[in-house]
Every structure is written in C-alpha cells, then in structure tokens.
Scaffold this motif. Structure first.
Motif, PDB file in Angstrom:
ATOM      1  N   ARG A   4       0.934  -1.256   0.011  1.00  0.00           N
ATOM      2  CA  ARG A   4      -0.003   0.075   0.115  1.00  0.00           C
ATOM      3  C   ARG A   4       0.929   1.303   0.029  1.00  0.00           C
ATOM      4  NH1 ARG A   4      -5.490  -0.187   0.855  1.00  0.00           N
ATOM      5  NH2 ARG A   4      -6.325  -2.021   1.420  1.00  0.00           N
ATOM      6  N   SER A   5       2.116   1.213   0.513  1.00  0.00           N
ATOM      7  CA  SER A   5       2.632   2.374   0.670  1.00  0.00           C
ATOM      8  C   SER A   5       3.667   2.584  -0.726  1.00  0.00           C
ATOM      9  CB  SER A   5       3.848   2.332   1.812  1.00  0.00           C
ATOM     10  OG  SER A   5       4.654   1.315   1.609  1.00  0.00           O
ATOM     11  N   HIS A   6       3.646   1.649  -1.574  1.00  0.00           N
ATOM     12  CA  HIS A   6       4.486   1.853  -2.763  1.00  0.00           C
ATOM     13  C   HIS A   6       3.356   2.533  -3.736  1.00  0.00           C
ATOM     14  CE1 HIS A   6       7.792  -0.689  -1.903  1.00  0.00           C
ATOM     15  NE2 HIS A   6       6.875  -1.857  -1.346  1.00  0.00           N
ATOM     16  N   GLU A   7       4.084   3.059  -4.829  1.00  0.00           N
ATOM     17  CA  GLU A   7       3.387   3.955  -5.961  1.00  0.00           C
ATOM     18  C   GLU A   7       2.816   2.708  -6.883  1.00  0.00           C
ATOM     19  OE1 GLU A   7       2.947   7.257  -6.437  1.00  0.00           O
ATOM     20  OE2 GLU A   7       3.597   7.404  -4.304  1.00  0.00           O
ATOM     21  N   PRO A   8       1.669   3.055  -7.410  1.00  0.00           N
ATOM     22  CA  PRO A   8       0.974   2.056  -8.434  1.00  0.00           C
ATOM     23  C   PRO A   8       2.200   1.429  -9.379  1.00  0.00           C
ATOM     24  CG  PRO A   8      -0.493   3.668  -7.828  1.00  0.00           C
ATOM     25  CD  PRO A   8       0.837   4.082  -7.204  1.00  0.00           C
TER      26      PRO A   8
END
Length: 102
Positions: A4-8
C-alpha cells in the motif's frame, strides 16, 4: 514496507486509468479490463483495485456474473441506482451494462 505504501505499478496505472474512463451506468468485469489491456488477468486487476481502487469509480468493476463481493454491495447499489445502471435483482445486468472500452 507494505504494498500500500508503494506507488502503483505501470500496470496498475493502466488499470486505474481505464476504470476512470468507464461511463456512469456502465461496468466492466475484472477479466474485461485485463483483456482490454492485453495483460494480467482478473486476479491481477482485482489486486490493483484492492490496493489503489478507492480513488476511482470502483463500483463499475464487478465480477463477470454481474455480482459484487458482499462487502461492496451496500455502498455500490445506491451508486448504480443514481447512475441508471441496468440491474437484474441484486446483480448488474451485464448484457445491458457491460462497456467495451470504446
């Protein structure tokens, strides 16, 4: 660090872009999106929607049989009614509501 904390990913961005383009009153199945993009599959699209789909019209992405996961039904049904999405009982009428991306 969670996903969730990563960019798509680029794939996720393409999925989200397509979902944003689905017109009100129309829907695409998870597999429709994968087929339209020519990559991934229903599960990969579902994962993208689970992680990053909250900012796009998520209620317009459903199962191929016209149903939603039970956890989404309460929030989605009023949106379908407001948008004039064709329904058959508790499901979206896929024959009438499915959008082909054009």
């Amino acid at each position: 660090m969670s996903e969730r904390s990563h960019e798509p990913t680029e794939f996720a961005e393409r999925v989200l872009d397509l979902v944003e383009r689905i017109p009100p009153g129309r829907v695409m199945a998870y597999g429709d999106i994968a087929e339209y993009l020519g990559e991934g599959g229903p599960r990969q699209v579902g994962r993208v929607m689970a992680l990053w789909g909250g900012a796009v019209p998520w209620w317009r992405v459903i199962r191929a049989d016209g149903s939603l996961p039970p956890s989404h039904t309460r929030e989605a049904r009023p949106r379908y009614v407001a948008e004039g999405t064709p329904l058959r009982g508790e499901r979206v009428d896929m024959r009438r509501a499915r959008w082909d991306g054009t």
